[in-house]
Design an enzyme around this catalytic site. Structure first.
Site, PDB file in Angstrom:
ATOM      1  N   GLY A 250      22.998  23.763  48.713  1.00  0.00           N
ATOM      2  CA  GLY A 250      21.819  23.509  49.535  1.00  0.00           C
ATOM      3  C   GLY A 250      21.137  22.179  49.353  1.00  0.00           C
ATOM      4  O   GLY A 250      20.240  21.833  50.139  1.00  0.00           O
ATOM      5  N   GLU A 292      27.285  25.459  44.355  1.00  0.00           N
ATOM      6  CA  GLU A 292      28.121  25.454  45.550  1.00  0.00           C
ATOM      7  C   GLU A 292      27.686  24.380  46.532  1.00  0.00           C
ATOM      8  O   GLU A 292      27.252  24.690  47.640  1.00  0.00           O
ATOM      9  CB  GLU A 292      28.011  26.812  46.248  1.00  0.00           C
ATOM     10  CG  GLU A 292      28.345  27.989  45.379  1.00  0.00           C
ATOM     11  CD  GLU A 292      28.109  29.308  46.092  1.00  0.00           C
ATOM     12  OE1 GLU A 292      27.361  29.342  47.096  1.00  0.00           O
ATOM     13  OE2 GLU A 292      28.694  30.298  45.655  1.00  0.00           O
ATOM     14  N   PRO A 293      27.764  23.119  46.179  1.00  0.00           N
ATOM     15  CA  PRO A 293      27.344  22.086  47.123  1.00  0.00           C
ATOM     16  C   PRO A 293      28.378  21.868  48.232  1.00  0.00           C
ATOM     17  O   PRO A 293      29.581  21.875  47.975  1.00  0.00           O
ATOM     18  CB  PRO A 293      27.263  20.837  46.232  1.00  0.00           C
ATOM     19  CG  PRO A 293      28.265  21.089  45.152  1.00  0.00           C
ATOM     20  CD  PRO A 293      28.265  22.577  44.913  1.00  0.00           C
ATOM     21  N   GLY A 294      27.889  21.714  49.434  1.00  0.00           N
ATOM     22  CA  GLY A 294      28.769  21.375  50.557  1.00  0.00           C
ATOM     23  C   GLY A 294      28.368  20.021  51.111  1.00  0.00           C
ATOM     24  O   GLY A 294      29.010  19.000  50.891  1.00  0.00           O
ATOM     25  N   ARG A 295      27.202  20.019  51.789  1.00  0.00           N
ATOM     26  CA  ARG A 295      26.704  18.817  52.439  1.00  0.00           C
ATOM     27  C   ARG A 295      26.635  17.623  51.476  1.00  0.00           C
ATOM     28  O   ARG A 295      27.051  16.524  51.819  1.00  0.00           O
ATOM     29  CB  ARG A 295      25.303  19.119  52.986  1.00  0.00           C
ATOM     30  CG  ARG A 295      24.721  18.032  53.860  1.00  0.00           C
ATOM     31  CD  ARG A 295      23.238  18.300  54.128  1.00  0.00           C
ATOM     32  NE  ARG A 295      22.973  19.643  54.581  1.00  0.00           N
ATOM     33  CZ  ARG A 295      22.913  20.030  55.850  1.00  0.00           C
ATOM     34  NH1 ARG A 295      23.104  19.157  56.810  1.00  0.00           N
ATOM     35  NH2 ARG A 295      22.651  21.285  56.157  1.00  0.00           N
ATOM     36  N   TYR A 336      19.854  21.871  65.749  1.00  0.00           N
ATOM     37  CA  TYR A 336      18.752  21.829  64.766  1.00  0.00           C
ATOM     38  C   TYR A 336      17.774  20.679  65.016  1.00  0.00           C
ATOM     39  O   TYR A 336      16.913  20.418  64.160  1.00  0.00           O
ATOM     40  CB  TYR A 336      19.298  21.627  63.341  1.00  0.00           C
ATOM     41  CG  TYR A 336      20.501  22.441  62.972  1.00  0.00           C
ATOM     42  CD1 TYR A 336      20.434  23.824  62.875  1.00  0.00           C
ATOM     43  CD2 TYR A 336      21.721  21.815  62.715  1.00  0.00           C
ATOM     44  CE1 TYR A 336      21.554  24.563  62.522  1.00  0.00           C
ATOM     45  CE2 TYR A 336      22.842  22.558  62.361  1.00  0.00           C
ATOM     46  CZ  TYR A 336      22.747  23.930  62.273  1.00  0.00           C
ATOM     47  OH  TYR A 336      23.858  24.654  61.921  1.00  0.00           O
ATOM     48  N   CYS A 363      28.285  18.423  79.392  1.00  0.00           N
ATOM     49  CA  CYS A 363      27.455  18.816  80.528  1.00  0.00           C
ATOM     50  C   CYS A 363      26.306  19.700  80.094  1.00  0.00           C
ATOM     51  O   CYS A 363      26.290  20.908  80.358  1.00  0.00           O
ATOM     52  CB  CYS A 363      28.309  19.476  81.583  1.00  0.00           C
ATOM     53  SG  CYS A 363      29.436  18.266  82.292  1.00  0.00           S
ATOM     54  N   TYR A 392      29.342  19.481  58.351  1.00  0.00           N
ATOM     55  CA  TYR A 392      28.940  20.359  59.460  1.00  0.00           C
ATOM     56  C   TYR A 392      29.038  19.682  60.828  1.00  0.00           C
ATOM     57  O   TYR A 392      28.202  19.903  61.701  1.00  0.00           O
ATOM     58  CB  TYR A 392      27.525  20.914  59.221  1.00  0.00           C
ATOM     59  CG  TYR A 392      27.414  21.676  57.922  1.00  0.00           C
ATOM     60  CD1 TYR A 392      28.084  22.886  57.752  1.00  0.00           C
ATOM     61  CD2 TYR A 392      26.681  21.184  56.847  1.00  0.00           C
ATOM     62  CE1 TYR A 392      28.020  23.584  56.553  1.00  0.00           C
ATOM     63  CE2 TYR A 392      26.604  21.870  55.643  1.00  0.00           C
ATOM     64  CZ  TYR A 392      27.277  23.072  55.505  1.00  0.00           C
ATOM     65  OH  TYR A 392      27.207  23.757  54.316  1.00  0.00           O
TER      66      TYR A 392
HETATM   67  N1  LLP Z   1      26.795  28.530  49.483  1.00  0.00           N
HETATM   68  C1  LLP Z   1      26.562  29.373  50.492  1.00  0.00           C
HETATM   69  C2  LLP Z   1      26.608  30.811  50.251  1.00  0.00           C
HETATM   70  C3  LLP Z   1      26.260  28.876  51.769  1.00  0.00           C
HETATM   71  O1  LLP Z   1      26.022  29.712  52.764  1.00  0.00           O
HETATM   72  C4  LLP Z   1      26.219  27.478  51.983  1.00  0.00           C
HETATM   73  C5  LLP Z   1      25.922  26.922  53.303  1.00  0.00           C
HETATM   74  C6  LLP Z   1      26.500  26.634  50.893  1.00  0.00           C
HETATM   75  C7  LLP Z   1      26.768  27.201  49.655  1.00  0.00           C
HETATM   76  C8  LLP Z   1      26.504  25.137  51.015  1.00  0.00           C
HETATM   77  O2  LLP Z   1      25.261  24.629  51.368  1.00  0.00           O
HETATM   78  P1  LLP Z   1      25.058  23.037  51.428  1.00  0.00           P
HETATM   79  O3  LLP Z   1      25.206  22.513  50.043  1.00  0.00           O
HETATM   80  O4  LLP Z   1      26.105  22.494  52.328  1.00  0.00           O
HETATM   81  O5  LLP Z   1      23.709  22.881  51.987  1.00  0.00           O
HETATM   82  N2  LLP Z   1      25.473  24.156  59.756  1.00  0.00           N
HETATM   83  C9  LLP Z   1      24.249  23.860  59.046  1.00  0.00           C
HETATM   84  C10 LLP Z   1      24.345  24.202  57.583  1.00  0.00           C
HETATM   85  C11 LLP Z   1      24.749  25.634  57.335  1.00  0.00           C
HETATM   86  C12 LLP Z   1      24.869  25.945  55.877  1.00  0.00           C
HETATM   87  C13 LLP Z   1      25.549  27.247  55.688  1.00  0.00           C
HETATM   88  N3  LLP Z   1      25.695  27.658  54.327  1.00  0.00           N
HETATM   89  C14 LLP Z   1      23.879  22.398  59.271  1.00  0.00           C
HETATM   90  O6  LLP Z   1      24.627  21.688  59.911  1.00  0.00           O
HETATM   91  O7  LLP Z   1      22.836  21.941  58.820  1.00  0.00           O
END
Ligand code: LLP
Length: 436
Positions: A250, A292-295, A336, A363, A392
Site C-alpha cells: 500500500g 506486499e508492495p506492488g505500486r 480514480y 469513445c 496498475y
Molecule cells: N496486498 C494486497 C492484499 C492487495 O490487495 C494489494 C493491492 C497489495 C498488496 C499491493 O498494494 P500496493 O502496494 O500496490 O498499493 N488499481 C488500483 C490499486 C488497487 C490495489 C489493489 N490491491 C490503482 O490503480 O490505484
C-alpha cells in the site's frame, strides 16, 4: 535537466532534447515499436526491490518482501522477482501460472483473493504455495474440503478486516468496516476453531491490507497493531503462536512534482518498532513480517509513450491534444481521477506553453489522461511520455473499442528487450466464432 526527476525512472535523462531511459532513445523506440508503447526501466525496478530488502533487512527482524503481482505481471518481471530473491503475491490461477513458469519457488508465493474458485485453490494446493490467504469462512470451508486427506498440511493466513479507514481514494481503501475484504474481527474465533478442526490446514499467521497509495505511516502501523492484538487473542485462547504477520502493501508513490518520495527506511523502522513494542506488550515472540508492495516496486520504473495524433482548437486555443492511447491502457485517471505528469519525449528541454488537456482515443468523454499538462506547444507527430505508469496500467488494460494492448520493453544499459509483444488484431478475433 529533467523536471521532478523523482517521478521519472532513475536512468531518465535528456540528450539533445530527447528523453532517454536506460540509455535508450525513446523517440527511436517509438519509431521502431510503434505507440502506445510501455517502457520499464530495469535499474529502477531492481533498485526498488533492493531498497525494500535493504530497508527491512536493517531492522534486524525476519522479513519477507512479496511483490504484489497485480500491479504488473509478465514472465520477465516474475523472473526478476525471483532473481532478486523476493516472493510473489498472486490473486488468480493465471498469475500463479506465471509465477511457476518463471521458476519462482512456490514456498515464496502467497495466494490472495476474496472469491477464489475451487480450481484456483486446487492449483495452489497442488503446486504447494507457501500460504493461501483465506478471506472468509465460506472459502475456509471449501478449502478444508479441497485439502482433505493431504499428507502435508497446507499453510494458511487469515485475512482480517482491521476496521481502519485509510486516507486514499474510496475505490482502493480496503480496511474499513464496510470493505468487502477480510474476516470481521469478531469472526476470528470461528475461523481459528474451524482451522483447528482441519488437520489438512495449518494456521501460520494473520494478514490485513488497508488500501493502496497510502502515505500515512500511522495507519500502516495501526494495522500491524491490530494484527498483533489478534495474534495475542489466538495465543491466549487457543495456545497457538502466529509465526507470520502480514500488514499488506500500500505504500504510495509520487505521480506529480509536488508529491514527495516516501522514505522506505522510515517506513521499515516504524513498522519494526511497532511490531517490537506491540509483541513485548502482549508477551508474544516476534513473528516473521511479510510486506506486499506492488505500486512502490514498479510504478516509477514505467513510462508510457503515445503519439500526438491531432488537436482540438477552440477560440484560437488548443483545448485538447488527442493521443493514440488512453483509458484502455491506463484506466486510472478515468476510474480514480488519478493525476499524471508528462513531457514531450522529442522536445524534452522545450519550455512549457499554456496548460493543455490530453485526451485519449477512446469513445468516452471521461477518457482524458491529463487535465492540465504543462507541455511545450505540441503538434501532431510529437511524442508524449507519461511518467510513473508502471503500476496498475497494463495489468488493468482492456480492449475497449477493439484496440490491441501495447507492447512492453525492458530497458537497461542502452538496450531494449521486448518482454511483452503488442497484441495483434488476430489475438482479438481469436475467440470469436462465426454464426453456424
Ligand atoms: N496486498 C494486497 C492484499 C492487495 O490487495 C494489494 C493491492 C497489495 C498488496 C499491493 O498494494 P500496493 O502496494 O500496490 O498499493 N488499481 C488500483 C490499486 C488497487 C490495489 C489493489 N490491491 C490503482 O490503480 O490505484
Amino acid at each position: 535537466m529533467l523536471n521532478a526527476a523523482h517521478i521519472w525512472p532513475i536512468s531518465a535523462e535528456v540528450r539533445s532534447g530527447r528523453l532517454y531511459l536506460g540509455g535508450c532513445d525513446t523517440v527511436a523506440l517509438a519509431d521502431a515499436y510503434g505507440t502506445p508503447l510501455y517502457l520499464l526501466d530495469e535499474a529502477t525496478v531492481r533498485g526498488a526491490m533492493r531498497a525494500y530488502q535493504t530497508a527491512f533487512g536493517s531492522t534486524g527482524l525476519q522479513v519477507r518482501i512479496h511483490y504484489a503481482s497485480k500491479a504488473l505481471l509478465n514472465l520477465a518481471l516474475a523472473q526478476i522477482v525471483a532473481q532478486e530473491g523476493l516472493g510473489l503475491d498472486v490473486v488468480s490461477g493465471t498469475e500463479l501460472l506465471v509465477a511457476r513458469r518463471a521458476g519462482l519457488p512456490m514456498a515464496h508465493v502467497h495466494m490472495h483473493g476474496n472469491a477464489k474458485s475451487d480450481a484456483e485453490m486446487e492449483r495452489a494446493l497442488t503446486w504447494g504455495v507457501g500460504s493461501l490467504v483465506v478471506d472468509n469462512l465460506d472459502e475456509l470451508a471449501r478449502l478444508a474440503q479441497l485439502s482433505a486427506g493431504r499428507s502435508q498440511p497446507q499453510g494458511v493466513l487469515l485475512r482480517l478486516a482491521p476496521e481502519i479507514e485509510a486516507a486514499t481514494h474510496a475505490h482502493i481503501a480496503t480496511g474499513g468496516s464496510g470493505s468487502k475484504f477480510g474476516l470481521p474481527l469478531a469472526a476470528l474465533p470461528a475461523a481459528v476453531q474451524q482451522l483447528l478442526a482441519t488437520p489438512s490446514l495449518r494456521l501460520d499467521g494473520l494478514h490485513a491490507h488497508i488500501g493502496s497509495q497510502l502515505f500515512a505511516l500511522d495507519e500502516l502501523c495501526a494495522t500491524l497493531e491490530v494484527l498483533v492484538q489478534a495474534a495475542a487473542q489466538v495465543q491466549r485462547d487457543y495456545k497457538l503462536t502466529m509465526r507470520e504477520l502480514s500488514p499488506g502493501g500500500g505504500l504510495g508513490v509520487p505521480y506529480t512534482a509536488t508529491q514527495p518520495l516516501p522514505d522506505l527506511t522510515e517506513y521499515a523502522a516504524r513498522l519494526a518498532q511497532t511490531l517490537r513494542s506491540a509483541c513485548a506488550a502482549h508477551g508474544l515472540p516476534l513473528p516473521r513480517l511479510t510486506l506486499e508492495p506492488g505500486r512502490s516496486i514498479v510504478a516509477r520504473a514505467g513510462v508510457a509513450l503515445y503519439r500526438v495524433v491531432a488537436r482540438k482548437v477552440q477560440h484560437g486555443q488548443v483545448q485538447y491534444l488527442h493521443i493514440d492511447g488512453g483509458m484502455a491502457d491506463n484506466l486510472r485517471p478515468a476510474l480514480y481521477g488519478a493525476n499524471y505528469s508528462a513531457l514531450l519525449a522529442n522536445q524534452a528541454s522545450a519550455p512549457p506553453g499554456p496548460p493543455v488537456a490530453v485526451a485519449g482515443r477512446y469513445c468516452e468523454a471521461g477518457d482524458v489522461l491529463l487535465r492540465d499538462a504543462a507541455l511545450p506547444p505540441a503538434v501532431p507527430g510529437d511524442l508524449l511520455a507519461v511518467a510513473t505508469t508502471g503500476a496498475y496500467t497494463l495489468s488493468m488494460a482492456s480492449n475497449y473499442n477493439l484496440t490491441p494492448r501495447p507492447a512492453l520493453l525492458l530497458l537497461g544499459n542502452g538496450s531494449a528487450q521486448l518482454i511483452q509483444r503488442r497484441e495483434r488484431e488476430e489475438d482479438l478475433l481469436a475467440r470469436d466464432h462465426v454464426l453456424g
